[in-house]
Motif scaffolding. Structure first.
Motif, PDB file in Angstrom:
ATOM      1  N   LYS A 113       0.808  -1.216   0.000  1.00  0.00           N
ATOM      2  CA  LYS A 113       0.000   0.000   0.000  1.00  0.00           C
ATOM      3  C   LYS A 113       0.846   1.272   0.000  1.00  0.00           C
ATOM      4  N   ASP A 114       1.634   1.470   1.056  1.00  0.00           N
ATOM      5  CA  ASP A 114       2.310   2.757   1.240  1.00  0.00           C
ATOM      6  C   ASP A 114       3.360   3.043   0.174  1.00  0.00           C
ATOM      7  N   LEU A 115       4.244   2.089  -0.081  1.00  0.00           N
ATOM      8  CA  LEU A 115       5.321   2.332  -1.045  1.00  0.00           C
ATOM      9  C   LEU A 115       4.808   2.432  -2.484  1.00  0.00           C
ATOM     10  N   PRO A 116       3.855   1.591  -2.917  1.00  0.00           N
ATOM     11  CA  PRO A 116       3.308   1.795  -4.269  1.00  0.00           C
ATOM     12  C   PRO A 116       2.665   3.172  -4.439  1.00  0.00           C
ATOM     13  N   ALA A 117       1.950   3.639  -3.404  1.00  0.00           N
ATOM     14  CA  ALA A 117       1.327   4.964  -3.495  1.00  0.00           C
ATOM     15  C   ALA A 117       2.385   6.056  -3.551  1.00  0.00           C
ATOM     16  N   LEU A 118       3.436   5.909  -2.757  1.00  0.00           N
ATOM     17  CA  LEU A 118       4.498   6.910  -2.727  1.00  0.00           C
ATOM     18  C   LEU A 118       5.269   6.941  -4.044  1.00  0.00           C
ATOM     19  N   ALA A 119       5.431   5.779  -4.663  1.00  0.00           N
ATOM     20  CA  ALA A 119       6.154   5.711  -5.938  1.00  0.00           C
ATOM     21  C   ALA A 119       5.454   6.521  -7.027  1.00  0.00           C
ATOM     22  N   LYS A 120       4.147   6.677  -6.910  1.00  0.00           N
ATOM     23  CA  LYS A 120       3.398   7.453  -7.902  1.00  0.00           C
ATOM     24  C   LYS A 120       3.498   8.955  -7.661  1.00  0.00           C
ATOM     25  N   LEU A 121       3.899   9.346  -6.451  1.00  0.00           N
ATOM     26  CA  LEU A 121       3.865  10.760  -6.085  1.00  0.00           C
ATOM     27  C   LEU A 121       5.238  11.420  -6.032  1.00  0.00           C
ATOM     28  N   LEU A 122       6.280  10.647  -5.718  1.00  0.00           N
ATOM     29  CA  LEU A 122       7.615  11.243  -5.697  1.00  0.00           C
ATOM     30  C   LEU A 122       8.076  11.528  -7.124  1.00  0.00           C
ATOM     31  N   PRO A 123       8.785  12.624  -7.347  1.00  0.00           N
ATOM     32  CA  PRO A 123       9.197  12.968  -8.716  1.00  0.00           C
ATOM     33  C   PRO A 123      10.205  11.991  -9.308  1.00  0.00           C
ATOM     34  N   GLN A 124      11.034  11.366  -8.457  1.00  0.00           N
ATOM     35  CA  GLN A 124      12.021  10.411  -8.951  1.00  0.00           C
ATOM     36  C   GLN A 124      11.512   8.987  -8.757  1.00  0.00           C
ATOM     37  N   PRO A 125      11.673   8.139  -9.762  1.00  0.00           N
ATOM     38  CA  PRO A 125      11.223   6.748  -9.608  1.00  0.00           C
ATOM     39  C   PRO A 125      12.142   5.977  -8.661  1.00  0.00           C
ATOM     40  N   PHE A 126      11.597   4.992  -8.010  1.00  0.00           N
ATOM     41  CA  PHE A 126      12.405   4.110  -7.168  1.00  0.00           C
ATOM     42  C   PHE A 126      11.754   2.731  -7.147  1.00  0.00           C
ATOM     43  N   ARG A 127      12.568   1.743  -6.824  1.00  0.00           N
ATOM     44  CA  ARG A 127      12.076   0.374  -6.717  1.00  0.00           C
ATOM     45  C   ARG A 127      12.180  -0.089  -5.269  1.00  0.00           C
ATOM     46  N   PHE A 128      11.279  -0.960  -4.884  1.00  0.00           N
ATOM     47  CA  PHE A 128      11.285  -1.470  -3.515  1.00  0.00           C
ATOM     48  C   PHE A 128      11.081  -2.976  -3.540  1.00  0.00           C
ATOM     49  N   ALA A 129      11.512  -3.632  -2.463  1.00  0.00           N
ATOM     50  CA  ALA A 129      11.404  -5.091  -2.382  1.00  0.00           C
ATOM     51  C   ALA A 129      11.293  -5.510  -0.928  1.00  0.00           C
ATOM     52  N   LEU A 130      10.658  -6.642  -0.722  1.00  0.00           N
ATOM     53  CA  LEU A 130      10.542  -7.237   0.606  1.00  0.00           C
ATOM     54  C   LEU A 130      11.598  -8.325   0.742  1.00  0.00           C
ATOM     55  N   ALA A 131      12.434  -8.225   1.759  1.00  0.00           N
ATOM     56  CA  ALA A 131      13.474  -9.231   2.002  1.00  0.00           C
ATOM     57  C   ALA A 131      13.002 -10.200   3.075  1.00  0.00           C
ATOM     58  N   LYS A 132      13.131 -11.478   2.782  1.00  0.00           N
ATOM     59  CA  LYS A 132      12.787 -12.514   3.751  1.00  0.00           C
ATOM     60  C   LYS A 132      14.000 -13.396   3.988  1.00  0.00           C
ATOM     61  N   GLY A 133      14.002 -14.065   5.117  1.00  0.00           N
ATOM     62  CA  GLY A 133      15.090 -14.980   5.423  1.00  0.00           C
ATOM     63  C   GLY A 133      15.086 -16.182   4.501  1.00  0.00           C
ATOM     64  N   ARG A 134      16.242 -16.789   4.350  1.00  0.00           N
ATOM     65  CA  ARG A 134      16.397 -17.935   3.458  1.00  0.00           C
ATOM     66  C   ARG A 134      15.418 -19.059   3.808  1.00  0.00           C
ATOM     67  N   GLY A 135      15.154 -19.234   5.096  1.00  0.00           N
ATOM     68  CA  GLY A 135      14.301 -20.327   5.534  1.00  0.00           C
ATOM     69  C   GLY A 135      12.842 -20.190   5.151  1.00  0.00           C
ATOM     70  N   ARG A 136      12.446 -19.050   4.588  1.00  0.00           N
ATOM     71  CA  ARG A 136      11.064 -18.889   4.119  1.00  0.00           C
ATOM     72  C   ARG A 136      10.869 -19.481   2.732  1.00  0.00           C
ATOM     73  N   TYR A 137      11.964 -19.922   2.088  1.00  0.00           N
ATOM     74  CA  TYR A 137      11.883 -20.434   0.722  1.00  0.00           C
ATOM     75  C   TYR A 137      12.252 -21.910   0.670  1.00  0.00           C
ATOM     76  N   VAL A 138      11.730 -22.595  -0.325  1.00  0.00           N
ATOM     77  CA  VAL A 138      12.012 -24.014  -0.489  1.00  0.00           C
ATOM     78  C   VAL A 138      13.388 -24.200  -1.124  1.00  0.00           C
ATOM     79  N   CYS A 139      14.068 -25.270  -0.745  1.00  0.00           N
ATOM     80  CA  CYS A 139      15.307 -25.681  -1.411  1.00  0.00           C
ATOM     81  C   CYS A 139      14.941 -26.786  -2.395  1.00  0.00           C
ATOM     82  N   GLN A 140      15.129 -26.526  -3.674  1.00  0.00           N
ATOM     83  CA  GLN A 140      14.706 -27.500  -4.681  1.00  0.00           C
ATOM     84  C   GLN A 140      15.523 -28.781  -4.610  1.00  0.00           C
ATOM     85  N   LEU A 141      16.798 -28.671  -4.268  1.00  0.00           N
ATOM     86  CA  LEU A 141      17.625 -29.872  -4.181  1.00  0.00           C
ATOM     87  C   LEU A 141      17.141 -30.774  -3.045  1.00  0.00           C
TER      88      LEU A 141
END
Length: 497
Positions: A113-141
């Motif tokens: 919500k907040d960052l997507p809305a802010l990205a539309k209003l700030l004059p300079q573009p920016f990208r954002f991402a959510l970082a999660k710990g490794r253990g939140r993802y599956v290991c395919q091997l």
């Protein structure tokens, strides 16, 4: 630009967002907060400090550390008050913002919500991402091995019993390990097969949090990614690795949202931007002390150590194959460590057993609430426990050093024999699945043995007893008592702004 000019520009960006937001009115408390954020972050020295003369070889000026503590009540609009000026400053200074929160709800609010809305209003573009710990993802091997997709290693290189991986929570020794009912084994295999199919078809993205029904930890852990069993770019599944694909999103993001656990866990391992070269926002900061205590505390099982036997067997098998001389000491270290753990368990029950059992039973024979605890006053370890715990620490350290040499030999083989990467990565993962428990045992024994300086606050030390199925589980715990010194050393000494 000077710090004053940066601050003025950042506050102007905040004002611009407020004016551009339809139906949004300026709030005095919010603007004062935004002004303080802008002034503070603009004053911080980021990156390598340089001397007054501009000579990199000369003595460096001490960096300016700028930290503000802001308390703002509900309805102030805190997210906008720190996001707008911080992001504007990061873009102007060619750096990044790390926003750390305590709750999933706030992370989702920021990212969805907040960052997507802010990205539309700030004059300079920016990208954002959510970082999660490794253990939140599956290991395919791991998942491939659990579902039987990986070919067996052959008679000259036997793999562990598959049930050791299907039921990684089982901590019986080999001789005492009960035979799993066929329906339990079949159900677990069907679960992993279903997970593998949904991943292969693209119906699931490999993130535990996006499953319709997140699995219980005992089912998730055997297939979860973890640093100890990861071979990185040497893994045959590296190009399809969900965790590393998500990491790529962080590289190009100017704003990274994390939780306090990941922030503290990532210190020093380059999982997140270096804190001396980025801007840091800690929202819900009142949760940070409790998070720090949980993060830097440790514990070990005193009565259940079947994992020691399994880890030793795996280490010997791999070490012999790759002619690692240190493997000769592994059986001795494992046996002596188990003996010392058993002696510690017996002595702890002699000292505290009656009280622990009484607390576990509860008043008048009624069930107690959770595990029973026996705390050590002033963190003073009884002298009778110092000998066996010293031996636990000594042999855990020797065992761990041998594991590191074996792991190094495996990584060399992966580089030199890429065609064998799948088999070698599987062996590495088998060691890595249990190695963290050895590290935790060493850390706990060392902290239990550590004596506080005369004027220092001692560590908290205690033992717990609880019933797990038909087994009584005795554990030893140690943790910093106050988070201030820990945070000062681990976090604040690294933060610039």
């Amino acid at each position: 630009m000077s710090s004053l000019e940066w601050a003025a520009s950042a506050l102007q960006a905040f004002d611009g967002v407020v004016q551009a937001s339809a139906g949004f009115r300026s709030r005095d408390g919010q603007r004062r907060m935004a002004e303080r954020v802008a002034d503070t972050l603009a004053a911080a020295t980021l990156g390598k400090a340089k001397s007054d003369e501009g000579d990199d070889d000369g003595p460096a000026d001490p960096p300016v550390r700028a930290i503000a503590v802001i308390q703002a009540g509900t309805g102030v609009g805190k997210s906008l008050a720190y996001c707008a000026p911080a992001i504007a400053l990061a873009l102007a200074r060619n750096t990044r913002v790390v926003i750390s929160t305590a709750t999933v709800a706030l992370q989702e609010q920021l990212v969805n919500k907040d960052l997507p809305a802010l990205a539309k209003l700030l004059p300079q573009p920016f990208r954002f991402a959510l970082a999660k710990g490794r253990g939140r993802y599956v290991c395919q091997l791991k998942l491939e091995r659990l579902t039987g997709m990986v070919a067996e290693l052959g008679d000259d290189d036997p793999a562990d019993d598959g049930e050791d991986d299907l039921f990684a929570d089982d901590d019986h020794g080999a001789a005492a390990r009960p035979t799993r009912p066929a329906h339990e084994v079949e159900a677990r295999l069907q679960f992993y097969t279903h997970i593998a199919q949904t991943l292969a078809t693209g119906a699931w993205d490999g993130d535990r949090d996006t499953l319709d029904t997140p699995p219980a930890s005992e089912a998730w852990l055997p297939m979860a990614a973890d640093a100890a069993s990861c071979t990185g770019k040497h893994c045959p599944s590296f190009n399809q690795c969900v965790y590393y694909e998500r990491r790529k999103l962080l590289v190009g993001a100017q704003v990274i949202v994390v939780n306090h656990d990941l922030l503290l866990a990532s210190l020093g391992n380059r999982q997140l931007p270096e804190l001396d070269n980025c801007l840091l926002i800690l929202d819900e900061a009142h949760h940070l002390p409790a998070t720090a205590l949980a993060q830097f505390g440790c514990r070990m099982d005193l009565g259940r150590h079947g994992w020691v036997e399994r880890l030793a067997q795996r280490a010997v098998r791999v070490g012999v194959r790759f002619e690692v001389t240190e493997v000769a000491d592994v059986p001795m270290h494992a046996a002596q460590m188990r003996q010392a753990l058993q002696e510690t368990e017996r002595l702890v029950m002699d000292l505290y057993g009656d009280g622990l059992k009484a607390d576990l039973a509860g008043p008048a024979g009624l069930p107690g609430r959770g595990p029973a605890r026996a705390r050590l006053p002033r963190g003073e370890l009884p002298e009778v426990l110092q000998g066996p715990l010293g031996r636990v620490a000594h042999h855990a350290s020797g065992f761990l050093e041998a594991l590191r040499v074996i792991a190094s030999a495996l990584r060399v083989e992966m580089r030199e024999q890429p065609a064998m990467a799948r088999k070698l990565s599987t062996l590495y993962a088998q060691l890595g699945a249990l190695a963290p428990r050895l590290e935790q045992t060493l850390d706990t024994a060392q902290l239990l043995l550590r004596e506080a300086a005369p004027d220092a606050v001692p560590a908290a030390k205690w033992f717990t007893l609880e019933v797990d199925g038909d087994q009584a589980m005795l554990q030893a715990h140690a943790s910093p008592l106050l988070p201030g010194a820990t945070l000062r050393h681990q976090l604040w000494s690294k933060v610039r702004g």
